[in-house]
Design a protein around this motif. Structure first.
Motif, PDB file in Angstrom:
ATOM      1  N   PRO A  31      35.159 -32.138  49.015  1.00 27.44           N
ATOM      2  CA  PRO A  31      34.047 -31.441  49.671  1.00 27.44           C
ATOM      3  C   PRO A  31      34.054 -29.960  49.335  1.00 27.44           C
ATOM      4  N   GLY A  32      32.885 -29.443  48.998  1.00 21.97           N
ATOM      5  CA  GLY A  32      32.749 -28.038  48.627  1.00 21.97           C
ATOM      6  C   GLY A  32      32.872 -27.772  47.151  1.00 21.97           C
ATOM      7  N   ALA A  33      33.333 -28.756  46.376  1.00 21.68           N
ATOM      8  CA  ALA A  33      33.499 -28.567  44.933  1.00 21.68           C
ATOM      9  C   ALA A  33      32.140 -28.436  44.261  1.00 21.68           C
ATOM     10  N   GLN A  34      32.072 -27.562  43.263  1.00 27.34           N
ATOM     11  CA  GLN A  34      30.826 -27.353  42.533  1.00 27.34           C
ATOM     12  C   GLN A  34      30.702 -28.397  41.426  1.00 27.34           C
ATOM     13  N   LEU A  35      29.502 -28.924  41.267  1.00 25.22           N
ATOM     14  CA  LEU A  35      29.216 -29.911  40.226  1.00 25.22           C
ATOM     15  C   LEU A  35      28.285 -29.245  39.210  1.00 25.22           C
ATOM     16  N   ARG A  36      28.842 -28.832  38.084  1.00 21.58           N
ATOM     17  CA  ARG A  36      28.076 -28.094  37.078  1.00 21.58           C
ATOM     18  C   ARG A  36      27.467 -29.054  36.065  1.00 21.58           C
ATOM     19  N   GLU A  37      26.174 -28.919  35.872  1.00 19.72           N
ATOM     20  CA  GLU A  37      25.479 -29.818  34.951  1.00 19.72           C
ATOM     21  C   GLU A  37      26.075 -29.782  33.552  1.00 19.72           C
ATOM     22  N   VAL A  38      26.359 -28.593  33.047  1.00 18.37           N
ATOM     23  CA  VAL A  38      26.875 -28.467  31.678  1.00 18.37           C
ATOM     24  C   VAL A  38      28.215 -29.177  31.542  1.00 18.37           C
ATOM     25  N   GLU A  39      29.098 -28.961  32.490  1.00 25.99           N
ATOM     26  CA  GLU A  39      30.421 -29.583  32.424  1.00 25.99           C
ATOM     27  C   GLU A  39      30.321 -31.099  32.535  1.00 25.99           C
ATOM     28  N   LEU A  40      29.476 -31.581  33.425  1.00 26.97           N
ATOM     29  CA  LEU A  40      29.329 -33.024  33.602  1.00 26.97           C
ATOM     30  C   LEU A  40      28.703 -33.670  32.375  1.00 26.97           C
ATOM     31  N   SER A  41      27.694 -33.013  31.785  1.00 28.13           N
ATOM     32  CA  SER A  41      27.049 -33.587  30.604  1.00 28.13           C
ATOM     33  C   SER A  41      28.028 -33.660  29.439  1.00 28.13           C
ATOM     34  N   THR A  42      28.895 -32.658  29.313  1.00 28.17           N
ATOM     35  CA  THR A  42      29.900 -32.661  28.248  1.00 28.17           C
ATOM     36  C   THR A  42      30.938 -33.757  28.493  1.00 28.17           C
ATOM     37  N   ALA A  43      31.426 -33.840  29.740  1.00 26.40           N
ATOM     38  CA  ALA A  43      32.458 -34.825  30.064  1.00 26.40           C
ATOM     39  C   ALA A  43      31.952 -36.250  29.904  1.00 26.40           C
ATOM     40  N   LEU A  44      30.680 -36.483  30.227  1.00 27.67           N
ATOM     41  CA  LEU A  44      30.117 -37.834  30.185  1.00 27.67           C
ATOM     42  C   LEU A  44      29.428 -38.146  28.865  1.00 27.67           C
ATOM     43  N   GLY A  45      29.267 -37.136  28.007  1.00 30.92           N
ATOM     44  CA  GLY A  45      28.637 -37.358  26.715  1.00 30.92           C
ATOM     45  C   GLY A  45      27.163 -37.674  26.807  1.00 30.92           C
ATOM     46  N   VAL A  46      26.466 -37.036  27.742  1.00 29.67           N
ATOM     47  CA  VAL A  46      25.027 -37.251  27.903  1.00 29.67           C
ATOM     48  C   VAL A  46      24.343 -35.882  27.982  1.00 29.67           C
TER      49      VAL A  46
END
Length: 217
Positions: A31-46
């Motif tokens: 809880p409280g953690a930031q979810l960054r679009e750039v980091e998630l897209s890189t990690a998931l390859g999308v």
């Protein structure tokens, strides 16, 4: 002129939402953690588009909240959130218990027992929380009430987050006590003892609520 617009394929966004949800439930994003679009897209390859759609989906589930200056954050439950979730869960669960006691088949009661048995194999607190939620899935499924199941599904992710927050406050004795608590719940349902089942389910909810209310501000 067509009366409906062509359907869009949303499979990728749903898959991204599943991956991020699993990461939250697994403790990777507390809880409280930031979810960054750039980091998630890189990690998931999308691309960022499916990530953005996925975060909106999780926002609708109550798992994520968007703040204009910080972006998407894993929801931190306030005291109001905790009280509302507890009261709504209580109302839904009382109906579910009454219906299970009155109408559940032997196979549906066996599915509840199987959910309890899986708790004995949980390796850590996060897996135990998953088992806890699975148990309640089985109870609602055994109610035979479609709209009640849909109401549960609407708050299911938030209840999961509630339980994750609970172990974040205190996990002392959690792994040892939870299976036995649920064995008693399942036993009362199997015996079709409505009064006892309602009492035990209320106590089960109350213990988690007490931990949450005792957390430091």
């Amino acid at each position: 002129m067509s009366k409906v617009v062509p359907a869009r394929r949303r499979g990728l966004a749903d898959e991204v939402a599943d991956r991020v949800r699993d990461a939250i439930f697994g403790g990777a994003y507390p809880p409280g953690a930031q979810l960054r679009e750039v980091e998630l897209s890189t990690a998931l390859g999308v691309s960022r588009g499916p990530v953005r759609e996925a975060l909106l989906k999780l926002d609708r589930e109550g798992l994520v909240r968007s703040e204009w200056h910080r972006g998407a954050l894993v929801t931190t439950l306030s005291d109001v959130d905790v009280a509302e979730l507890d009261s709504l869960r209580s109302a839904l669960e009382q109906l579910a218990v009454r219906l299970v006691v009155a109408n559940a088949s032997a196979a549906e009661l066996a599915a509840i027992d199987e959910a309890v048995e899986r708790m004995d194999r949980a390796r850590d607190e996060h897996e135990m929380v998953r088992c806890d939620v699975d148990f309640h899935d089985a109870v609602y499924a055994a109610s035979g009430h479609r709209r009640l199941v849909e109401a549960w599904q609407a708050i299911r992710s938030q209840v999961h987050l509630f339980l994750l927050t609970r172990i974040g406050v205190s996990a002392e004795g959690y792994l040892a006590s939870i299976p036995e608590e649920h064995r008693r719940l399942a036993s009362a349902l199997r015996a079709r003892d409505g009064e006892k089942a309602l009492e035990l389910f209320a106590s089960h909810r109350g213990q988690a609520l007490d931990v949450m209310l005792a957390r430091e501000r």
